[in-house]
Design an enzyme around this catalytic site. Structure first.
Site, PDB file in Angstrom:
ATOM      1  N   HIS A 230     -11.637  -5.480   8.267  1.00  0.00           N
ATOM      2  CA  HIS A 230     -12.132  -5.077   6.941  1.00  0.00           C
ATOM      3  C   HIS A 230     -13.376  -4.203   7.047  1.00  0.00           C
ATOM      4  CE1 HIS A 230      -9.538  -8.287   5.512  1.00  0.00           C
ATOM      5  NE2 HIS A 230      -9.854  -8.048   4.258  1.00  0.00           N
TER       6      HIS A 230
ATOM      7  N   GLU B 226       0.817  -1.217   0.000  1.00  0.00           N
ATOM      8  CA  GLU B 226       0.000   0.000   0.000  1.00  0.00           C
ATOM      9  C   GLU B 226       0.846   1.262   0.000  1.00  0.00           C
ATOM     10  OE1 GLU B 226      -0.584  -2.624   1.869  1.00  0.00           O
ATOM     11  OE2 GLU B 226      -2.628  -3.280   1.369  1.00  0.00           O
TER      12      GLU B 226
END
Lengths: 331, 364
Positions: free
Chosen positions: A136, A67
């Site tokens: 998540h 990321e």
């Protein structure tokens, strides 16, 4: 508009986002899409399905699960004249790129004395409701709204899903787009835009006179459902969709509260330090003498999001919670 | 892919750490710079190199005085001892190439052609500074010279550099992006994420590790499990060399070769430049973690003295010429300080400028 010739087909939020990406890639060769599984997989949530075949691997670029590197690469590419759209799977994963977002994307323009604007768009999902567990499911867009130098968008409608991206790409500064995961399957008729989307203004999604329900993103459908229920009881709720968390459209909130004299802020983030806290504080600062009741907040329970369905449902703001909060303010 | 080792390895008696933890790989015996030198050579070029290094050295010596006099503030990280790296690498770059730097970047900025006046004004926090007074010592920028900082997060500039390189590749421009970072960056995930991404995508990226043996105050042996940095970089599938970072000419040759390779499309290259900072990590640092003897040993290989000795040996430098160079540099820095002293301060009313591209000017 010639109603006899215009066909308004049904579309989903996911398809609206995909169409926005397709249009962006078609209309500007500086635009490219980059992120985890955006190419061959078709996007973790199916948003970019088919775009690799249409635009090729240079412009729809699968990245490693890195990321920080691919968000930072987006920043560098933006500095060098391109218009990257970077996709991060979920807001939870974006924390691995927080250094790049905060210390570079949001900061370079100022640190360089105005020399280095960063025309970058970062998209990611946010929110809970699909039993994905704590890593998540969180709603951290309010954290990003804390940061000067970036714009934070939360499209909640088909129209915003379809049209905010073009406006985001036209912004010379970094724009973060938070797509609530529970909205992707939302389906309806997508109306053609009458004018370009303005990213500076909130929208009144339902006018009302007795209370302002101030919300954004995945909580909008719940607030609208609450307004329906309240209408059946004879309470007229105005629903404000903030759309842009930074910069915040204070004027829209102030004007609404001046009409309704009461407010409930609905935000899927945790209550402590939430964006709802910011909105509530601003209402107190700017509309104190208009208020007939304390500002109510409906937020998630202070718990990492549980997996079990009944626990997740209990943790999240629900329509019934919004109705109950309204009763506390109105009764 | 090759892992070539420095022209002076640690087995070399001239190396201050000779005999101590000598490089063990077979390739350690190989030399980085085989084949004829490329680029400019000769006495004039050496004179340029010397003057460029002296500019950095004298500039920073003045910074010490100004810092002690409280004229400049903040964290100030001096580059003294490492000048050969900035100057040598810069010689291999064109104005179209991009440079990404760290918080120890006065040398990189000056090497890149940002004037001493613009850098000094930035240290003073003045309007005429290269970042308009908003960056300070750690955040020097110059878009016109493709100088992208000035990044004060260790390894934070690496992903950004990959992106600059990516844009050049997508646009099919022949540019190279050069990213400077220290040995401390090896402990950060961002180095490894970027190395992987750059090698995977064959990006035109020159990774320049200034291995000065300390990550702030922590010695390489105490922050890296494997101290052979070039070998680790090579494991990502990129060409990686370790080079004597005190020898400006060796640095230049290695950088030229790397840049040629990158422009030929062979993907990112990595240079480990073995160097040393003669002063502490920053002006705040009492430097309790290094032995005086170690510092003195490294000072015996001062990159500026090294080049001067070589030039004198070859009859390319005499005291008169040196005095002329010193005078030019001194005049330039005197002028920079004077200009900074007289430069206007940015009005406080401009506080909120440049937060976004449409930022208001008024103080909220």
């Amino acid at each position: 508009m010639g109603a006899d010739t215009t066909q308004h087909s049904k579309t989903t939020y996911r398809e609206a986002m995909r169409e926005a990406l397709r249009e962006a890639l078609r209309s500007d060769d500086r635009v490219f899409l980059m992120g985890e599984d955006v190419g061959r997989y078709g996007g973790c949530f199916g948003v970019s399905l088919g775009l690799l075949e249409e635009f090729g691997p240079e412009r729809v670029r699968d990245t490693p699960l890195s990321e920080s590197a691919f968000v930072g690469a987006g920043i560098g590419a933006a500095l060098a004249g391109l218009r990257p759209i970077v996709e991060i799977m979920t807001v939870n994963f974006s924390l691995l790129a927080l250094d790049q977002i905060l210390n570079n994307a949001a900061t370079l323009l100022h640190m360089s004395g105005g020399q280095l604007p960063v025309p970058l768009v970062i998209r990611m999902t946010t929110g809970a409701g699909r039993q994905l567990g704590a890593q998540h499911s969180h709603s951290l867009e309010g954290w990003y709204a804390h940061i000067p130098g970036i714009r934070v968008l939360t499209p909640a409608t088909l129209e915003d899903a379809r049209h905010m991206l073009a406006a985001a790409l036209a912004d010379p500064d970094p724009v973060l787009i938070f797509e609530h995961g529970s909205l992707y399957n939302f389906s309806g008729e997508l109306l053609p835009p009458s004018e370009p989307v303005n990213l500076d203004h909130a929208a009144i999604r339902r006018p009302g006179t007795d209370i302002s329900l101030v919300t954004y993103g995945g909580s909008l459908p719940k607030a609208l459902a609450a307004a329906d229920e309240l209408a059946a009881e004879g309470i007229s709720a105005e629903v404000i969709d903030l759309r842009t968390l930074r910069p915040l459209d204070d004027a829209a909130i102030t004007a609404s509260v001046a009409r309704t004299h009461r407010a409930v802020v609905v935000d899927e983030a945790w209550r402590t330090g939430s964006f709802a806290a910011e909105v509530s504080a601003r209402i107190t600062e700017e509309s104190f003498y208009d208020l007939d009741a304390p500002v109510e907040r409906v937020c998630s329970a202070e718990v990492p999001m549980p997996y079990a369905r009944q626990l997740e449902e209990a943790a999240l703001p629900q329509t019934a919670d919004i109705v109950a909060a309204t009763h506390r303010a109105v009764d | 892919m090759s892992v070539a080792r420095p022209t002076r390895t640690r087995k070399d008696p001239a190396h201050p750490k000779a005999g101590k933890k000598a490089a063990t790989t077979k390739s350690a015996q190989r030399k980085a710079n085989t084949g004829p030198p490329t680029g400019r050579t000769g006495p004039e070029h050496r004179t340029d190199l010397l003057e460029a290094m002296l500019r950095i050295r004298r500039f920073e010596e003045r910074c010490v005085e100004l810092y002690s006099a409280a004229k400049i503030r903040g964290f100030v990280h001096l580059y003294i001892g490492e000048e050969a790296v900035a100057i040598g690498v810069n010689e291999a770059l064109t104005p179209e190439d991009a440079v990404v730097s760290t918080y120890r970047e006065h040398g990189h900025a000056l090497a890149r052609g940002i004037t001493a006046e613009a850098v000094m004004a930035e240290m003073y926090g003045r309007t005429t500074g290269c970042s308009g007074g908003r960056g300070g010592s750690m955040h020097l920028f110059d878009a016109s010279r493709r100088f992208y900082g000035g990044n004060a997060i260790v390894a934070g500039g690496l992903p950004l550099a990959a992106g600059l390189a990516l844009a050049d590749r997508i646009r099919e421009r022949a540019n190279v992006t050069c990213c400077f970072f220290g040995d401390g960056a090896f402990a950060e995930g961002e180095f490894h994420e970027t190395a992987n991404l750059a090698a995977l995508w064959k990006l035109p990226l020159l990774l320049v590790c200034e291995n000065n043996l300390y990550a702030m105050g922590t010695a390489l042996e105490r922050h890296e499990a494997q101290t052979d940095l070039a070998m680790r970089a090579a494991s990502y599938g990129m060409v990686a060399w370790a080079v004597d970072g005190m020898d400006g000419e060796a640095v230049e040759q290695a950088a030229r070769r790397a840049v040629e390779g990158i422009r030929a499309g062979t993907g990112p290259h990595f240079l480990e430049l073995r160097t040393y900072r003669f002063r502490a990590h920053s002006m705040y640092d009492p430097d309790r973690y290094r032995q005086k003897g170690e510092i003195e040993q490294w000072k015996s290989r001062d990159p500026i003295s090294l080049l001067m000795d070589r030039m004198r040996e070859d009859g390319e430098l005499d005291d008169k010429e040196l005095a002329r160079i010193e005078q030019r540099v001194t005049d330039e820095i005197d002028h920079a300080v004077e200009a900074a002293e007289q430069a206007p301060e940015e009005p406080v009313g401009h506080l909120l400028r440049h937060v976004t591209s449409s930022s208001a000017e008024a103080v909220s």
